[in-house]
Design an enzyme around this catalytic site. Structure first.
Site, PDB file in Angstrom:
ATOM      1  N   ASN A   1       4.287  12.285   7.621  1.00 28.12           N
ATOM      2  CA  ASN A   1       4.243  13.078   6.392  1.00 28.12           C
ATOM      3  C   ASN A   1       5.627  13.348   5.790  1.00 28.12           C
ATOM      4  O   ASN A   1       5.742  13.552   4.591  1.00 28.12           O
ATOM      5  CB  ASN A   1       3.493  14.395   6.630  1.00 28.12           C
ATOM      6  CG  ASN A   1       4.054  15.210   7.767  1.00 28.12           C
ATOM      7  OD1 ASN A   1       4.784  14.701   8.629  1.00 28.12           O
ATOM      8  ND2 ASN A   1       3.718  16.487   7.806  1.00 28.12           N
TER       9      ASN A   1
ATOM     10  N   LYS B   1      11.707   6.755  16.958  1.00 30.99           N
ATOM     11  CA  LYS B   1      10.543   5.932  16.630  1.00 30.99           C
ATOM     12  C   LYS B   1       9.791   6.581  15.476  1.00 30.99           C
ATOM     13  O   LYS B   1       9.183   7.627  15.640  1.00 30.99           O
ATOM     14  CB  LYS B   1       9.600   5.792  17.826  1.00 30.99           C
ATOM     15  CG  LYS B   1       8.484   4.761  17.571  1.00 30.99           C
ATOM     16  CD  LYS B   1       7.378   4.826  18.595  1.00 30.99           C
ATOM     17  CE  LYS B   1       6.377   5.896  18.268  1.00 30.99           C
ATOM     18  NZ  LYS B   1       5.610   5.644  17.005  1.00 30.99           N
TER      19      LYS B   1
ATOM     20  N   GLY C   1       4.008  15.808  15.596  1.00 32.34           N
ATOM     21  CA  GLY C   1       2.725  15.155  15.414  1.00 32.34           C
ATOM     22  C   GLY C   1       1.575  16.015  15.894  1.00 32.34           C
ATOM     23  O   GLY C   1       1.656  17.251  15.882  1.00 32.34           O
TER      24      GLY C   1
ATOM     25  N   VAL D   1      -1.463  17.730  18.310  1.00 39.11           N
ATOM     26  CA  VAL D   1      -1.502  18.421  19.598  1.00 39.11           C
ATOM     27  C   VAL D   1      -1.890  17.474  20.731  1.00 39.11           C
ATOM     28  O   VAL D   1      -1.232  17.481  21.791  1.00 39.11           O
ATOM     29  CB  VAL D   1      -2.449  19.640  19.534  1.00 39.11           C
ATOM     30  CG1 VAL D   1      -2.632  20.255  20.915  1.00 39.11           C
ATOM     31  CG2 VAL D   1      -1.903  20.685  18.565  1.00 39.11           C
ATOM     32  N   PRO D   2      -2.947  16.665  20.605  1.00 37.47           N
ATOM     33  CA  PRO D   2      -3.302  15.768  21.712  1.00 37.47           C
ATOM     34  C   PRO D   2      -2.168  14.833  22.118  1.00 37.47           C
ATOM     35  O   PRO D   2      -1.909  14.637  23.310  1.00 37.47           O
ATOM     36  CB  PRO D   2      -4.503  14.988  21.173  1.00 37.47           C
ATOM     37  CG  PRO D   2      -5.108  15.887  20.151  1.00 37.47           C
ATOM     38  CD  PRO D   2      -3.947  16.584  19.506  1.00 37.47           C
ATOM     39  N   THR D   3      -1.471  14.254  21.129  1.00 38.38           N
ATOM     40  CA  THR D   3      -0.352  13.365  21.450  1.00 38.38           C
ATOM     41  C   THR D   3       0.797  14.155  22.055  1.00 38.38           C
ATOM     42  O   THR D   3       1.461  13.688  22.984  1.00 38.38           O
ATOM     43  CB  THR D   3       0.114  12.616  20.192  1.00 38.38           C
ATOM     44  OG1 THR D   3      -0.989  11.905  19.628  1.00 38.38           O
ATOM     45  CG2 THR D   3       1.218  11.631  20.530  1.00 38.38           C
TER      46      THR D   3
ATOM     47  N   GLU E   1       6.798  19.785  17.962  1.00 34.30           N
ATOM     48  CA  GLU E   1       6.400  20.435  16.715  1.00 34.30           C
ATOM     49  C   GLU E   1       5.049  19.840  16.363  1.00 34.30           C
ATOM     50  O   GLU E   1       4.955  18.715  15.888  1.00 34.30           O
ATOM     51  CB  GLU E   1       7.456  20.179  15.629  1.00 34.30           C
ATOM     52  CG  GLU E   1       7.392  21.150  14.475  1.00 34.30           C
ATOM     53  CD  GLU E   1       6.381  20.720  13.431  1.00 34.30           C
ATOM     54  OE1 GLU E   1       5.250  21.264  13.455  1.00 34.30           O
ATOM     55  OE2 GLU E   1       6.708  19.864  12.607  1.00 34.30           O
TER      56      GLU E   1
ATOM     57  N   CYS F   1       1.999  20.220   8.301  1.00 27.90           N
ATOM     58  CA  CYS F   1       1.507  20.893   9.507  1.00 27.90           C
ATOM     59  C   CYS F   1       1.503  22.409   9.373  1.00 27.90           C
ATOM     60  O   CYS F   1       0.675  23.092   9.972  1.00 27.90           O
ATOM     61  CB  CYS F   1       2.348  20.483  10.712  1.00 27.90           C
ATOM     62  SG  CYS F   1       4.124  20.691  10.461  1.00 27.90           S
TER      63      CYS F   1
ATOM     64  N   GLU G   1      13.183  23.535  15.581  1.00 28.18           N
ATOM     65  CA  GLU G   1      14.012  22.623  14.810  1.00 28.18           C
ATOM     66  C   GLU G   1      14.750  23.439  13.764  1.00 28.18           C
ATOM     67  O   GLU G   1      14.220  24.426  13.252  1.00 28.18           O
ATOM     68  CB  GLU G   1      13.144  21.547  14.148  1.00 28.18           C
ATOM     69  CG  GLU G   1      12.288  20.794  15.158  1.00 28.18           C
ATOM     70  CD  GLU G   1      12.023  19.352  14.784  1.00 28.18           C
ATOM     71  OE1 GLU G   1      12.927  18.538  15.004  1.00 28.18           O
ATOM     72  OE2 GLU G   1      10.929  19.067  14.296  1.00 28.18           O
TER      73      GLU G   1
END
Length: 517
Positions: free
Chosen positions: A180, A203, A255, A257-259, A277, A311, A491
């Site tokens: 985003n 990445k 990104g 939450v699961p990742t 984050e 987010c 951040e």
């Protein structure tokens, strides 16, 4: 909000982009250069095992083919970063700051060019993209200033002995970005890392891989050593290789939450610190004594920036019951007036969602909300711009949902699209309890003229980034991050230095050793 879009086509080492006034007569846009970057230059992977197309959200056209990095490529990039770290970490803070400030100057000089690249790859409006580029530049300038202030502490001990601390870099840091804010996130992660003396392998999201390459090139042009910021492209496999690499000292991820949970698990195996984050489902509370015009503006900023793909968005809008009719009337009118279309045009306020898959997902949330009893006051439909070249783009109309309940899917889950869910409340105690009833805790906001109530509400909201009488303002000088499942670490702001450095304590004995043996 920035100068008029340039009418001159920028050509970026093989990338040919069309000026907005010539969209209708354009041919296929292509990005021909490789997008991986290490050892100071772009790298073409002749042995890439996976290649996939990258699309322009505004038109649905293929921009380029993305080469995914495998284990050997990741290792090359990390070794490049290790080499740069050896030189960069030994520089004085003033030397690092000088190079960072030059990078910021180059970004300012290329502002329009970078913003147009961001628009073409991400789909957001050029007006927003310019602000994103500004945020990246300001972040680099801010941490350049902090690079000159890194210092330890002196502690006087008895008998003339003393101790001191040293603030030292971690080593090679990994940054994994989201789609985003591609350019901004690359800067937000790299600036504090390199200010502290680290190097980085970054990445980008495979959906938006293009603009981060410009940042890597900019650092190099500014005088940074080869390998200070390296880019590896790819998806989950590439990210996993980075997290497991033995020479990586830290991982910072933006990104879902699961990742984020997976990355935390992988980093834990190597006892590597992480900054996460993650997602949010943030509350925006609007009291009856607010400035209603400002509250409506705030609600729009809290829901429709970057097509709602933010987010921290305040997508649960709690409105005090006495002012609900007035609020809905104003917010629906303003939402219907949002200009949707070609994101390269200055008067566009909402561009395309990032992908066809994501567009379908967001529209699916709207349909689910209707099934569960929510009322669509406006929007929530596919949108086809008049310009024929945009007909295959990923557009939808911004949506306002009324009659929402706390247990609805649209209220519980992060939609990540231009969908505002409006709820009502009667008392302060009630709205606080409902606002905090979520696994997320990224952001929150309140609109009221009662300053005591404002601070009382903020004190009791379980969120890391809070706003009073505004929303989605993220100055680089202040920390940004969440509570609960929304993340770990911060951040921006001075505190970020602590997440990219480590303390060494040194005790100096000036007398004889007082031994028990």
């Amino acid at each position: 909000m920035g100068p008029l879009t340039s009418l001159v086509t920028p050509c970026l080492r093989g990338m040919c982009f069309l000026p907005p006034t010539r969209r209708a007569s354009s041919g296929t846009m292509q990005i021909k250069d490789p997008l991986n970057f290490w050892c100071g230059s772009r790298v073409s992977l002749s042995d890439a095992k996976k290649v996939e197309p990258v699309y322009e959200p505004a038109t649905g056209r293929v921009l380029c083919q993305l080469q995914h990095c495998g284990a050997a490529h990741v290792d090359e990039a990390v070794r490049s970063a290790c080499s740069a770290f050896a030189a960069w970490s030994k520089m004085a803070g003033m030397e690092r700051a000088r190079i960072m400030l030059e990078a910021a100057r180059l970004i300012e000089k290329r502002r329009e060019e970078i913003a147009e690249v961001e628009v073409i790859n991400n789909g957001k409006s050029i007006t927003e993209a310019r602000l994103d580029v500004d945020s990246a530049r300001l972040c680099i300038e801010y941490f350049a200033g902090l690079a000159t202030t890194l210092a330890g502490q002196h502690v006087q001990l008895s008998g003339g002995s003393f101790a001191y601390t040293r603030r030292e870099p971690l080593g090679v840091c990994v940054g994994i970005g989201a789609w985003n804010y591609p350019f901004q996130i690359a800067a937000w992660k790299s600036a504090p890392a390199i200010a502290c003396g680290n190097s980085m392998v970054f990445k980008p999201s495979p959906v938006t891989p293009v603009s981060a390459v410009l940042l890597a090139e900019t650092y190099r042009q500014a005088g940074a050593p080869e390998g200070l910021l390296n880019l590896v492209q790819g998806a989950e496999e590439t990210g996993t290789l980075l997290c497991h690499h033995p020479s990586v000292a830290k991982v910072s991820f933006t990104g879902s939450v699961p990742t984020g949970k997976k990355i935390m698990e992988m980093a834990a195996r190597g006892v590597k610190p992480v900054t996460l984050e993650l997602g949010g489902k943030s509350p925006l509370i609007i009291f009856e004594d607010c400035d209603l015009e400002n509250a409506v503006r705030g609600a729009l900023m809290a829901n429709f920036l970057s097509q709602g793909q933010v987010c921290s968005n305040g997508t649960r809008v709690f409105v005090h019951r006495p002012i609900l009719p007035q609020f809905l009337k104003k917010v629906v009118r303003r939402t219907r007036d949002i200009r949707i279309g070609d994101p390269l045009l200055d008067d566009t306020r909402m561009g395309a969602l990032v992908s066809r898959l994501h567009l379908d997902k967001v529209l699916g949330y709207v349909e689910q909300a209707k099934k569960e009893g929510a009322r669509v006051l406006c929007g929530g439909e596919l949108f086809t711009p008049a310009d024929s070249i945009l007909k295959h783009g990923y557009y939808m109309t911004p949506c306002v949902l009324d009659n929402c309940k706390d247990d609805m899917t649209c209220v519980r889950e992060e939609i990540f699209g231009p969908v505002m869910s409006v709820l009502t409340f009667d008392t302060e105690e009630e709205v606080l309890q409902r606002s905090n009833d979520t696994t997320f805790g990224l952001a929150a906001g309140v609109f009221t003229k009662d300053i005591q109530r404002a601070h009382r509400i903020i004190e009791n909201l379980q969120a890391g980034s809070c706003f009073i009488n505004n929303y989605n303002i993220t100055p680089v000088e202040v920390p940004f991050g969440g509570y609960k499942a929304s993340g770990i670490g911060r951040e921006n702001g001075q505190v970020t230095i602590e997440f990219y450095s480590q303390l060494k304590t040194v005790v100096v004995e000036m007398g004889d050793v007082d031994s028990l043996f």
